[in-house]
Scaffold this active site. Structure first.
Site, mmCIF file in Angstrom:
data_model
loop_
_atom_site.group_PDB
_atom_site.id
_atom_site.type_symbol
_atom_site.label_atom_id
_atom_site.label_comp_id
_atom_site.label_asym_id
_atom_site.label_seq_id
_atom_site.Cartn_x
_atom_site.Cartn_y
_atom_site.Cartn_z
ATOM 1 C CB CYS A 165 -2.184 -2.727 5.217
ATOM 2 S SG CYS A 165 -3.910 -2.182 5.087
ATOM 3 C CE LYS A 169 -4.028 -4.215 1.202
ATOM 4 N NZ LYS A 169 -4.811 -3.216 1.943
ATOM 5 C CG ASP A 179 -1.997 -1.121 1.135
ATOM 6 O OD1 ASP A 179 -1.911 -1.962 0.208
ATOM 7 O OD2 ASP A 179 -2.872 -1.181 2.016
HETATM 8 C C1 VGL Z 1 -4.695 0.852 5.524
HETATM 9 C C2 VGL Z 1 -6.285 1.678 6.944
HETATM 10 C C3 VGL Z 1 -7.264 1.481 6.007
HETATM 11 C C4 VGL Z 1 -3.259 0.495 5.276
HETATM 12 C C5 VGL Z 1 -5.654 0.640 4.564
HETATM 13 O O1 VGL Z 1 -2.840 0.395 4.122
HETATM 14 O O2 VGL Z 1 -2.543 0.281 6.286
HETATM 15 N N1 VGL Z 1 -5.006 1.361 6.704
HETATM 16 N N2 VGL Z 1 -6.924 0.964 4.808
#
Ligand code: VGL
Ligand code: ZN
Length: 217
Positions: free
Chosen positions: A165, A116, A16
């Site tokens: 994540c 995702k 991410d």
């Molecule tokens: C994430 C919160 C919500 C992340 C993704 O990538 O850590 N955190 N969605």
């Protein structure tokens, strides 16, 4: 246990790294931009034979967005399908600039980009399995099978956010039977105040925490 990677059987998982998680973004991670330069160098070094990225990719009005729940604010926790769900600011809405893979990294070097969080009703922190669904299950994404079929036995994790994540992906990697190492300096947290507890928790669950300067080569 040595720290020497078994390059042939090792995969780098980049979690991410997207503009919405950068300082000033929709869901900012403190110092999230500090990982960009070293991560670029690591990807360009060509050391990891297998390289995978995950991308948070939500439809508008996703269940994890506080804006979708009246009277709730970001960072409130809700009971959802029998488990706590943190509510977030709207972030990583599919197709928006904030959801793109961060333009500072050489994404042409990754073999697989796994999206995702695409189910409007289910969140997904981990690259391996969604969060709980209405049936109380956490369906796999197929990533463990992808890696196993390619002969991967150990995974090295980096990216954002450290305690969300990256953490969930690391724990699921251990669970799926991969030797799992977290490149601590190549991650950052939404809440760095919780780093100490996070380290202890990850170590207890079998995640090895190392720094990228200990990677040979
Ligand atoms: C994430 C919160 C919500 C992340 C993704 O990538 O850590 N955190 N969605
Ligand atoms: Zn998300």
């Amino acid at each position: 246990m040595g720290t020497e990677p078994d390059w042939e059987h090792a995969a780098l998982l980049v979690v991410d790294v997207q503009p919405d998680f950068m300082p000033g973004g929709a869901l900012p991670v403190s110092e999230g931009d500090r990982i960009l330069a070293p991560l670029r160098r690591l990807l360009e070094s060509g050391r990891f034979r297998h390289r995978v990225a995950t991308q948070d990719w939500h439809p508008p009005g996703h269940i994890s967005f506080a804006s979708r729940h009246s009277g709730r604010a970001p960072f409130d926790t809700l009971g959802l399908y029998g488990h706590p769900q943190m509510l977030w600011p709207d972030h990583c809405i599919r197709g928006t600039a904030g959801a793109a893979l961060h333009p500072a990294l050489p994404w042409e070097r990754v073999d697989l980009i796994l999206r995702k969080g695409t189910d409007p009703q289910v969140d997904s922190y981990s690259g391996f399995r969604n969060n709980w669904d209405p049936r109380g299950e956490r369906p796999p994404t197929g990533l463990a099978g992808y890696l196993r079929e390619r002969g991967v036995r150990e995974v090295y994790l980096c990216g954002l956010a450290r305690e969300v994540c990256v953490k969930w992906t690391a724990e699921d990697a251990v669970e799926a039977g991969f030797r799992t190492r977290l490149l601590w300096d190549l991650t950052r947290a939404v809440d760095p105040g919780a780093d100490e507890a996070l380290r202890a928790d990850l170590t207890r669950r079998g995640v090895e925490i190392i720094t990228s300067d200990r990677l040979p080569g």
